[in-house]
Design an enzyme around this catalytic site. Structure first.
Site, mmCIF file in Angstrom:
data_model
loop_
_atom_site.group_PDB
_atom_site.id
_atom_site.type_symbol
_atom_site.label_atom_id
_atom_site.label_comp_id
_atom_site.label_asym_id
_atom_site.label_seq_id
_atom_site.Cartn_x
_atom_site.Cartn_y
_atom_site.Cartn_z
ATOM 1 N N HIS A 19 0.843 -1.212 0.000
ATOM 2 C CA HIS A 19 0.000 0.000 0.000
ATOM 3 C C HIS A 19 0.872 1.254 0.000
ATOM 4 C CE1 HIS A 19 -3.151 -2.550 2.364
ATOM 5 N NE2 HIS A 19 -3.663 -2.330 1.175
ATOM 6 N N LYS A 43 -15.927 -7.376 5.619
ATOM 7 C CA LYS A 43 -14.755 -7.829 6.375
ATOM 8 C C LYS A 43 -14.872 -7.415 7.839
ATOM 9 C CE LYS A 43 -11.723 -6.964 2.367
ATOM 10 N NZ LYS A 43 -10.654 -6.084 1.843
ATOM 11 N N ARG A 93 -2.125 -6.145 -8.022
ATOM 12 C CA ARG A 93 -1.058 -7.152 -7.926
ATOM 13 C C ARG A 93 -1.215 -8.246 -8.954
ATOM 14 N NH1 ARG A 93 -2.544 -8.093 -1.869
ATOM 15 N NH2 ARG A 93 -4.452 -7.902 -3.063
ATOM 16 N N SER A 130 -3.242 -7.597 3.178
ATOM 17 C CA SER A 130 -3.528 -7.417 4.609
ATOM 18 C C SER A 130 -4.015 -8.717 5.226
ATOM 19 C CB SER A 130 -4.597 -6.332 4.800
ATOM 20 O OG SER A 130 -4.139 -5.106 4.303
HETATM 21 O O1 PNS Z 1 -9.494 -2.479 1.012
HETATM 22 P P1 PNS Z 1 -10.844 -2.900 0.517
HETATM 23 O O2 PNS Z 1 -11.647 -3.480 1.657
HETATM 24 O O3 PNS Z 1 -10.763 -3.822 -0.648
HETATM 25 O O4 PNS Z 1 -11.581 -1.578 0.016
HETATM 26 C C1 PNS Z 1 -12.860 -1.621 -0.575
HETATM 27 C C2 PNS Z 1 -13.526 -0.242 -0.458
HETATM 28 C C3 PNS Z 1 -13.694 0.113 1.022
HETATM 29 C C4 PNS Z 1 -12.670 0.791 -1.159
HETATM 30 C C5 PNS Z 1 -14.918 -0.336 -1.148
HETATM 31 O O5 PNS Z 1 -15.685 -1.321 -0.507
HETATM 32 C C6 PNS Z 1 -15.656 0.999 -1.148
HETATM 33 O O6 PNS Z 1 -15.391 1.845 -1.980
HETATM 34 N N1 PNS Z 1 -16.589 1.194 -0.169
HETATM 35 C C7 PNS Z 1 -17.332 2.430 -0.015
HETATM 36 C C8 PNS Z 1 -18.808 2.254 -0.349
HETATM 37 C C9 PNS Z 1 -19.013 2.273 -1.851
HETATM 38 O O7 PNS Z 1 -18.846 3.277 -2.512
HETATM 39 N N2 PNS Z 1 -19.380 1.094 -2.399
HETATM 40 C C10 PNS Z 1 -19.578 0.909 -3.804
HETATM 41 C C11 PNS Z 1 -18.261 0.622 -4.507
HETATM 42 S S1 PNS Z 1 -18.483 0.490 -6.252
#
Ligand code: PNS
Length: 171
Positions: A19, A43, A93, A130
């Site tokens: 990251h 999660k 990745r 992670s």
């Molecule tokens: O590190 P992660 O858990 O893969 O991140 C995913 C994250 C938090 C970036 C994604 O779930 C997100 O953007 N959540 C915010 C809510 C949202 O906008 N959801 C629609 C995504 S298209």
């Protein structure tokens, strides 16, 4: 002159050196990088939001133009609009990452025209996620060199003594 601004979103539970590498490279492409720490409902986090923010802030202290903020709900596209970010930056990745990220990138573009910039992950961190970091370290494995020092220290605080064999336990 206008300021270019991007958002690097994620759960960062915890932040890894993969990251940090992507955020550092994003800071070379944009004037300002906002690292948005979200809670992914799919999660269950190991670290609470404040600790995740703390670990990121420490790990990115030397990267210019970076701020770390918590986003406590709502859509990523709305947050990006509020902070005036033109793009989301994500590291990729592998093909598995691409399969996970592509629908989100397309949905965000569908919702508001928000673009996603994918940066190829640094090969030496290809195997670093992670979730693997948490799994390996919770079983006593060595994850040094894969996470920032402050993260390593916090992970070590949580490691329980390793149980090697059932026979050993009965001794
Ligand atoms: O590190 P992660 O858990 O893969 O991140 C995913 C994250 C938090 C970036 C994604 O779930 C997100 O953007 N959540 C915010 C809510 C949202 O906008 N959801 C629609 C995504 S298209």
């Amino acid at each position: 002159m206008t300021t270019s601004r991007c958002v690097c979103p994620g759960s960062f539970d915890p932040v890894t050196l993969g990251h940090v590498d992507v955020i550092r490279r994003a800071s070379g492409l944009f004037d300002e990088v906002i690292v948005a720490v979200l809670t992914n409902p799919a999660k269950r986090p190991m670290f609470d939001l404040d600790t995740r923010l703390e670990m990121l802030t420490e790990s990115l202290a030397d990267v210019p133009g970076v701020s770390v903020v918590a986003v406590k709900g709502g859509l990523l596209v709305d947050f990006c609009r509020e902070v005036g970010a033109s793009s989301v930056v994500k590291g990729l990745r592998s093909g598995t990452d691409f399969a996970y990220e592509l629908p989100m990138a397309l949905m965000n573009r569908h919702l508001s025209g928000l673009e996603t910039v994918f940066l190829p992950g640094e090969p030496r961190y290809e195997h670093v996620s992670s979730s693997l970091i948490k799994e390996v370290s919770s079983h006593g494995g060595d994850v040094s060199g894969l996470v920032p020092d402050g993260v390593l220290a916090r992970l070590l605080e949580r490691v329980r003594p390793v149980r090697h064999t059932e026979a050993e336990e009965t001794l």
